[in-house]
Write a protein that holds these residues in place. Structure first.
Motif, PDB file in Angstrom:
ATOM      1  N   ALA A 272      32.204   5.750   7.514  1.00 24.93           N
ATOM      2  CA  ALA A 272      33.035   5.896   8.631  1.00 24.93           C
ATOM      3  C   ALA A 272      34.182   5.018   8.690  1.00 24.93           C
ATOM      4  O   ALA A 272      35.492   5.184   9.057  1.00 24.93           O
ATOM      5  N   THR A 273      34.132   3.663   8.149  1.00 19.25           N
ATOM      6  CA  THR A 273      35.183   2.541   8.234  1.00 19.25           C
ATOM      7  C   THR A 273      36.206   2.897   7.247  1.00 19.25           C
ATOM      8  O   THR A 273      37.539   2.812   7.523  1.00 19.25           O
ATOM      9  N   ASN A 274      35.854   3.278   5.941  1.00 19.20           N
ATOM     10  CA  ASN A 274      36.413   3.961   4.962  1.00 19.20           C
ATOM     11  C   ASN A 274      37.571   4.907   5.688  1.00 19.20           C
ATOM     12  O   ASN A 274      38.990   4.871   5.417  1.00 19.20           O
ATOM     13  N   ARG A 275      36.996   6.095   6.565  1.00 16.66           N
ATOM     14  CA  ARG A 275      37.811   7.046   6.992  1.00 16.66           C
ATOM     15  C   ARG A 275      39.004   6.281   8.120  1.00 16.66           C
ATOM     16  O   ARG A 275      40.109   6.802   7.988  1.00 16.66           O
ATOM     17  N   GLN A 276      38.481   5.236   8.714  1.00 20.30           N
ATOM     18  CA  GLN A 276      39.363   4.732   9.833  1.00 20.30           C
ATOM     19  C   GLN A 276      40.381   4.023   9.287  1.00 20.30           C
ATOM     20  O   GLN A 276      41.673   3.992   9.791  1.00 20.30           O
ATOM     21  N   VAL A 277      40.220   3.158   8.154  1.00 21.84           N
ATOM     22  CA  VAL A 277      41.204   2.437   7.441  1.00 21.84           C
ATOM     23  C   VAL A 277      42.157   3.558   6.876  1.00 21.84           C
ATOM     24  O   VAL A 277      43.391   3.049   6.784  1.00 21.84           O
ATOM     25  N   ALA A 278      41.627   4.732   6.230  1.00 18.12           N
ATOM     26  CA  ALA A 278      42.477   5.701   5.445  1.00 18.12           C
ATOM     27  C   ALA A 278      43.413   6.182   6.551  1.00 18.12           C
ATOM     28  O   ALA A 278      44.537   6.422   6.229  1.00 18.12           O
ATOM     29  N   GLN A 282      47.329   5.933   6.222  1.00 18.82           N
ATOM     30  CA  GLN A 282      48.066   7.154   5.986  1.00 18.82           C
ATOM     31  C   GLN A 282      49.267   7.272   7.360  1.00 18.82           C
ATOM     32  O   GLN A 282      50.134   8.047   6.938  1.00 18.82           O
ATOM     33  N   ALA A 283      49.024   6.557   8.317  1.00 12.23           N
ATOM     34  CA  ALA A 283      50.170   6.724   9.279  1.00 12.23           C
ATOM     35  C   ALA A 283      51.261   5.717   9.030  1.00 12.23           C
ATOM     36  O   ALA A 283      52.344   5.591   9.697  1.00 12.23           O
ATOM     37  N   GLY A 284      51.094   4.936   8.009  1.00 10.67           N
ATOM     38  CA  GLY A 284      51.995   3.920   7.501  1.00 10.67           C
ATOM     39  C   GLY A 284      52.189   2.921   8.159  1.00 10.67           C
ATOM     40  O   GLY A 284      53.263   1.835   8.236  1.00 10.67           O
ATOM     41  N   ARG A 285      50.993   2.424   8.887  1.00  9.15           N
ATOM     42  CA  ARG A 285      50.940   1.211   9.773  1.00  9.15           C
ATOM     43  C   ARG A 285      50.841  -0.060   8.968  1.00  9.15           C
ATOM     44  O   ARG A 285      50.201   0.002   7.848  1.00  9.15           O
ATOM     45  N   PHE A 319      42.098  -5.930   6.263  1.00 10.56           N
ATOM     46  CA  PHE A 319      40.931  -4.891   5.767  1.00 10.56           C
ATOM     47  C   PHE A 319      40.373  -5.681   4.365  1.00 10.56           C
ATOM     48  O   PHE A 319      41.137  -5.868   3.604  1.00 10.56           O
ATOM     49  N   ALA A 320      39.150  -5.430   4.316  1.00 10.89           N
ATOM     50  CA  ALA A 320      38.451  -5.685   3.101  1.00 10.89           C
ATOM     51  C   ALA A 320      37.600  -4.545   2.685  1.00 10.89           C
ATOM     52  O   ALA A 320      36.711  -4.311   1.542  1.00 10.89           O
ATOM     53  N   THR A 321      37.571  -3.410   3.157  1.00  9.97           N
ATOM     54  CA  THR A 321      37.019  -2.158   2.928  1.00  9.97           C
ATOM     55  C   THR A 321      37.264  -1.638   1.774  1.00  9.97           C
ATOM     56  O   THR A 321      38.375  -1.752   1.445  1.00  9.97           O
ATOM     57  N   ASN A 322      36.173  -1.182   1.106  1.00 12.23           N
ATOM     58  CA  ASN A 322      36.274  -0.464  -0.373  1.00 12.23           C
ATOM     59  C   ASN A 322      35.429   0.510  -0.254  1.00 12.23           C
ATOM     60  O   ASN A 322      34.465   0.957   0.314  1.00 12.23           O
ATOM     61  N   THR A 323      35.657   1.451  -1.436  1.00 16.52           N
ATOM     62  CA  THR A 323      34.840   2.417  -1.678  1.00 16.52           C
ATOM     63  C   THR A 323      33.412   2.100  -2.175  1.00 16.52           C
ATOM     64  O   THR A 323      33.460   0.712  -2.938  1.00 16.52           O
ATOM     65  N   PRO A 324      32.532   2.833  -2.236  1.00 19.64           N
ATOM     66  CA  PRO A 324      31.052   2.334  -3.040  1.00 19.64           C
ATOM     67  C   PRO A 324      31.124   1.683  -4.345  1.00 19.64           C
ATOM     68  O   PRO A 324      30.897   0.642  -4.634  1.00 19.64           O
ATOM     69  N   GLY A 414      35.229   7.506  15.372  1.00 22.63           N
ATOM     70  CA  GLY A 414      35.877   8.447  14.670  1.00 22.63           C
ATOM     71  C   GLY A 414      36.882   8.166  13.814  1.00 22.63           C
ATOM     72  O   GLY A 414      36.946   7.003  13.891  1.00 22.63           O
ATOM     73  N   ALA A 415      37.515   8.867  13.256  1.00 14.26           N
ATOM     74  CA  ALA A 415      38.813   8.511  12.348  1.00 14.26           C
ATOM     75  C   ALA A 415      39.981   7.661  12.977  1.00 14.26           C
ATOM     76  O   ALA A 415      40.268   6.941  12.621  1.00 14.26           O
TER      77      ALA A 415
END
Length: 430
Positions: A272-278, A282-285, A319-324, A414-415
């Motif tokens: 869920a957090t990976n989706r939120q970061v993405a 993607q919005a260029g923020r 963020f420090a979020t990463n894929t598995p 949600g995303a």
């Protein structure tokens, strides 16, 4: 807060910070004025408490089981001294634990301390896609063990059979309260509980497929000294106290306004957090990535993050979020414990630096990250406001200069959660 303090009715012990906030959100939705303490309240904070429910947030989910038991029993003693009528032990709706615990050990220790012989275990949270059937936990349409949780860096869940998982962590006998009994209503559940007691069952995993099931379970267990579960099982508890004439008709979600800058901090590796970061990227923020490998070799990552935030007028994501797979690669090089500690410590120091720069509203993703951030900010107590997304309310810290916070479990939202949370926290200060 009212001028005339009331004795708390429900005392809650949560094994992480976002889990505590999730539970507090559920109780506020039911009309219980709820405060969340970061750890066991100090004498100064205790004197300011005035609520129907108190949630003590511990950081005990992934510590050694003996430490988790010790901390939970200390929290229990404090809550009982305040006169709480019922105790709730809250853990994650994905039953996050390891082969060594800590859900079973803490539950058994609380049962013994309360001189009780039975409790339920029910992590179901249908609103967020967590359901339990025949003792198996589902996340949306997938078994827990196939939901992505099997890749969790700290508590990989590879078995969806909660009876089996819980039995491995407990000395007493674990049983199952099947949906057959729950679907027939409160009296049916009470009858089944008595049968389980006769059979020597001390803890029973309870099936629940809908909020209606959770209301049934909550009413049926009004008299149990201890309940354990995710936040969903708490749905029916406020009505028990209201039915007994113990709840006042007040706006439970009222919190004060907070002004200042804002930021998003994300440390969770959940899907869920990976989706939120993405979605944010993607919005260029503007976003700055915290690299644990760079932290490990002493690079000035924290200073770089603070400089990045200062250089942008827009709200930034750090963020420090990463894929598995990326998480596993980092853990292979640094070790899981060290990698997690480096990120948590960095996020806490970044949060503190941002506060010094004028940030007063923080959206934080991840239980461990949230714990590190609130500790670094010196937050002692949270007033719980309105829900942002299921399981995540807006919060305002007290005492001292108030901060507005949204503390999100990695699995929730949600995303577009980051935007929703920022808007709501800004609305609090309108």
């Amino acid at each position: 807060m009212l001028n005339e303090p009331t004795r708390p009715l429900l005392g809650c012990i949560a094994d992480d910070f976002t889990g505590a906030t999730d539970l507090a959100n559920m109780l506020v939705r039911g009309g219980m004025r709820t405060v969340q303490s970061i750890g066991i309240p100090t004498a100064e904070v205790a004197g300011q408490l005035d609520a129907d429910a108190i949630v003590i947030a511990l950081k005990s989910r992934t510590v050694p089981a003996a430490d988790a038991v010790k901390e939970s029993l200390e929290a229990l003693r404090w809550l009982r001294e305040r006169g709480c009528e019922q105790i709730y032990f809250k853990y994650c709706s994905t039953f996050d634990s390891t082969a060594a615990g800590n859900i079973g050990q803490v539950s058994e220790a609380l049962l013994e301390a309360l001189d009780s012989d039975f409790t339920l275990a029910c992590p179901a949270f249908p609103e967020n896609g967590r359901t339990v059937f025949r003792g198996h936990l589902f996340v949306q349409d997938q078994l827990l063990s196939e939901s992505g949780m099997q890749h969790h860096p700290l508590t990989p869940m590879t078995d969806a059979n909660l009876v089996r998982v819980l039995q491995a962590q407990t000395q007493g006998k674990v049983g199952l309260l099947r949906h057959d009994s729950v679907s027939k209503g409160v009296d049916s559940v009470r009858t089944r509980i008595e049968q389980l007691r006769v059979d020597g069952i001390r803890m029973a995993v309870a099936d629940a497929l809908s909020d209606a099931d959770l209301y049934v379970l909550g009413e049926a267990c009004a008299g149990l000294p201890l309940l354990t579960g995710g936040s969903g099982l708490a749905l029916g508890l406020p009505e028990n106290f209201r039915r007994a004439g113990k709840l006042r008709d007040l706006d439970a979600a009222q919190v004060p306004a907070v002004g200042g800058g804002d930021v998003v901090l994300a440390g969770s590796a959940s899907q869920a957090t990976n989706r939120q970061v993405a979605t944010w990227l993607q919005a260029g923020r503007p976003a700055f990535r915290v690299d644990p490998l760079a932290l490990a070799v002493g690079q000035s990552v924290i200073e770089q993050a603070l400089a990045f935030a200062a250089d942008h007028e827009q709200t930034v994501l750090i963020f420090a979020t990463n894929t598995p797979d990326e998480v596993k690669a980092v853990q292979h090089e640094l070790g899981a414990e060290r990698a997690g500690h480096l990120v948590e410590q960095a996020m806490g120091r970044i949060a503190n630096g941002l506060r010094e720069a004028g940030v007063r509203r923080f959206v934080v993703a991840g239980g461990e990250t949230s714990g590190a951030v609130v500790q670094a900010l010196g937050v002692q107590l949270l007033q719980i406001g309105k829900q942002i997304d299921p399981g995540v309310p807006a919060c305002v810290s007290t005492p001292g200069e108030p901060l507005a916070l949204a503390l999100k479990s990695g699995n929730f939202g949600g995303a577009d959660f980051f935007d929703k949370a920022l808007r709501q926290l800004a609305g609090v200060s309108a």
